[in-house]
Write a protein that holds these residues in place. Structure first.
Motif, PDB file in Angstrom:
ATOM      1  N   UNK A 127       0.781  -1.194  -0.001  1.00 39.36           N
ATOM      2  CA  UNK A 127      -0.032   0.008  -0.037  1.00 39.36           C
ATOM      3  C   UNK A 127       0.847   1.103   0.136  1.00 39.36           C
ATOM      4  N   UNK A 128       0.568   2.202  -0.881  1.00 40.24           N
ATOM      5  CA  UNK A 128       1.003   3.500  -0.718  1.00 40.24           C
ATOM      6  C   UNK A 128       0.033   4.419  -0.225  1.00 40.24           C
ATOM      7  N   UNK A 129       0.183   5.276   0.677  1.00 40.95           N
ATOM      8  CA  UNK A 129      -0.869   5.983   1.259  1.00 40.95           C
ATOM      9  C   UNK A 129      -0.416   7.437   0.770  1.00 40.95           C
ATOM     10  N   UNK A 130      -1.761   8.107   0.097  1.00 39.70           N
ATOM     11  CA  UNK A 130      -1.617   9.344  -0.430  1.00 39.70           C
ATOM     12  C   UNK A 130      -2.630  10.277   0.036  1.00 39.70           C
ATOM     13  N   UNK A 151       9.522  18.271   2.499  1.00 38.49           N
ATOM     14  CA  UNK A 151       9.185  17.036   1.746  1.00 38.49           C
ATOM     15  C   UNK A 151       7.629  16.542   1.534  1.00 38.49           C
ATOM     16  N   UNK A 152       7.128  16.754   3.144  1.00 39.80           N
ATOM     17  CA  UNK A 152       5.694  16.603   3.208  1.00 39.80           C
ATOM     18  C   UNK A 152       4.640  17.390   2.412  1.00 39.80           C
ATOM     19  N   UNK A 153       5.159  18.736   2.304  1.00 35.43           N
ATOM     20  CA  UNK A 153       4.288  19.593   1.605  1.00 35.43           C
ATOM     21  C   UNK A 153       4.383  19.507   0.242  1.00 35.43           C
ATOM     22  N   UNK A 154       5.514  19.097  -0.339  1.00 39.43           N
ATOM     23  CA  UNK A 154       5.754  18.873  -1.877  1.00 39.43           C
ATOM     24  C   UNK A 154       5.081  17.320  -2.123  1.00 39.43           C
ATOM     25  N   UNK A 155       5.252  16.629  -1.330  1.00 41.40           N
ATOM     26  CA  UNK A 155       4.380  15.120  -1.679  1.00 41.40           C
ATOM     27  C   UNK A 155       3.027  15.494  -1.351  1.00 41.40           C
ATOM     28  N   UNK A 156       2.499  16.147  -0.598  1.00 37.98           N
ATOM     29  CA  UNK A 156       0.901  16.402  -0.442  1.00 37.98           C
ATOM     30  C   UNK A 156       0.506  16.963  -1.699  1.00 37.98           C
ATOM     31  N   UNK A 157       1.400  18.071  -2.090  1.00 39.37           N
ATOM     32  CA  UNK A 157       0.732  18.621  -3.564  1.00 39.37           C
ATOM     33  C   UNK A 157       0.988  17.721  -4.650  1.00 39.37           C
ATOM     34  N   UNK A 158       1.883  16.735  -4.761  1.00 42.58           N
ATOM     35  CA  UNK A 158       2.006  15.764  -5.560  1.00 42.58           C
ATOM     36  C   UNK A 158       0.836  14.642  -5.797  1.00 42.58           C
ATOM     37  N   UNK A 159       0.435  14.310  -4.497  1.00 42.67           N
ATOM     38  CA  UNK A 159      -0.340  13.594  -4.479  1.00 42.67           C
ATOM     39  C   UNK A 159      -1.894  14.018  -5.134  1.00 42.67           C
ATOM     40  N   UNK A 160      -2.048  15.254  -4.939  1.00 44.19           N
ATOM     41  CA  UNK A 160      -3.229  16.032  -5.461  1.00 44.19           C
ATOM     42  C   UNK A 160      -3.162  16.070  -6.868  1.00 44.19           C
ATOM     43  N   UNK A 161      -1.927  16.167  -7.420  1.00 46.51           N
ATOM     44  CA  UNK A 161      -1.922  16.085  -9.071  1.00 46.51           C
ATOM     45  C   UNK A 161      -1.909  14.547  -9.324  1.00 46.51           C
ATOM     46  N   UNK A 180      -4.970  13.253 -12.119  1.00 47.71           N
ATOM     47  CA  UNK A 180      -4.419  12.635 -13.449  1.00 47.71           C
ATOM     48  C   UNK A 180      -4.858  11.273 -13.546  1.00 47.71           C
ATOM     49  N   UNK A 181      -5.020  10.617 -12.416  1.00 52.05           N
ATOM     50  CA  UNK A 181      -5.477   8.996 -12.355  1.00 52.05           C
ATOM     51  C   UNK A 181      -7.212   8.981 -12.250  1.00 52.05           C
TER      52      UNK A 181
END
Length: 199
Positions: free
Chosen positions: A33-36, A151-161, A165-166
């Motif tokens: 599992x990857x938590x997003x 890193x948390x902020x960057x990943x949080x934003x990337x999770x939204x994108x 996209x998916x």
């Protein structure tokens, strides 16, 4: 080995009602599992959804009835008007991201701990002491609340994108490595069946 990307918000009552059933299904099938965690209100705005408080009264009334029914069905206590909702989901989301990177604890318990804090315990998951206590309760170093914020902020934003996209438009939302998509805590049984090869 099967894999599940789990998109959710630490403010979602339906993610709370999922409990740790998805983790049980993953364990049953040996799936990773990857938590997003993501910003659910921004996701709604980008995918045609509406924030709960902005929905038509008939939809709000149905939501309240459905949440009450589901909480009783699942045996999970739920306060329909939590003291700290909505609140800032970023601190809890960053903590989950940091914990996932660090390892050493129970991520499913951590995620459910934050959700239970909102929907069953009237705690503010934007507060540092709540974040630290929830990390510790799930077996993680409470100091993760302080580390990896950028890193948390960057990943949080990337999770939204990634979600947009998916094809993600709500929470909880589960996507397998074969791009099978399951929306809602009431579809966990279908996820189990899919991983079993039933369809």
């Amino acid at each position: 080995m099967a894999h599940i990307d789990y998109f959710f918000s630490t403010l979602s009552p339906y993610a709370y009602l999922a409990g740790t059933r998805m983790e049980d299904v993953a364990a049953k099938h040996g799936a990773s599992i990857t938590y997003k965690p993501l910003d659910i209100l921004t996701l709604f705005g980008r995918t045609g959804g509406t924030a709960p408080n902005d929905r038509h009264p008939s939809r709000q009334e149905w939501r309240a009835q459905e949440l009450d029914r589901q909480s009783k069905k699942l045996g999970l206590p739920l306060n329909l008007k939590p003291a700290f909702w909505p609140t800032n989901a970023a601190p809890s989301s960053y903590a989950i991201i940091a914990a996932q990177s660090a390892g050493g604890g129970d991520l499913g318990k951590l995620v459910h701990g934050f959700l239970a804090a909102v929907w069953a315990q009237d705690k503010d998951i934007a507060q540092d002491d709540v974040v630290r206590a929830t990390l510790a309760d799930a077996g993680f170093d409470p100091a993760l609340a302080d580390s990896g914020l950028l890193a948390g902020a960057e990943t949080y934003a990337r999770n939204l994108e990634d979600a947009v996209a998916r094809g993600v438009f709500g929470a909880p939302f589960y996507i397998t490595d074969t791009d099978q998509r399951f929306w809602g805590q009431d579809r966990i049984a279908d996820l189990d069946m899919y991983l079993s090869g039933a369809f």
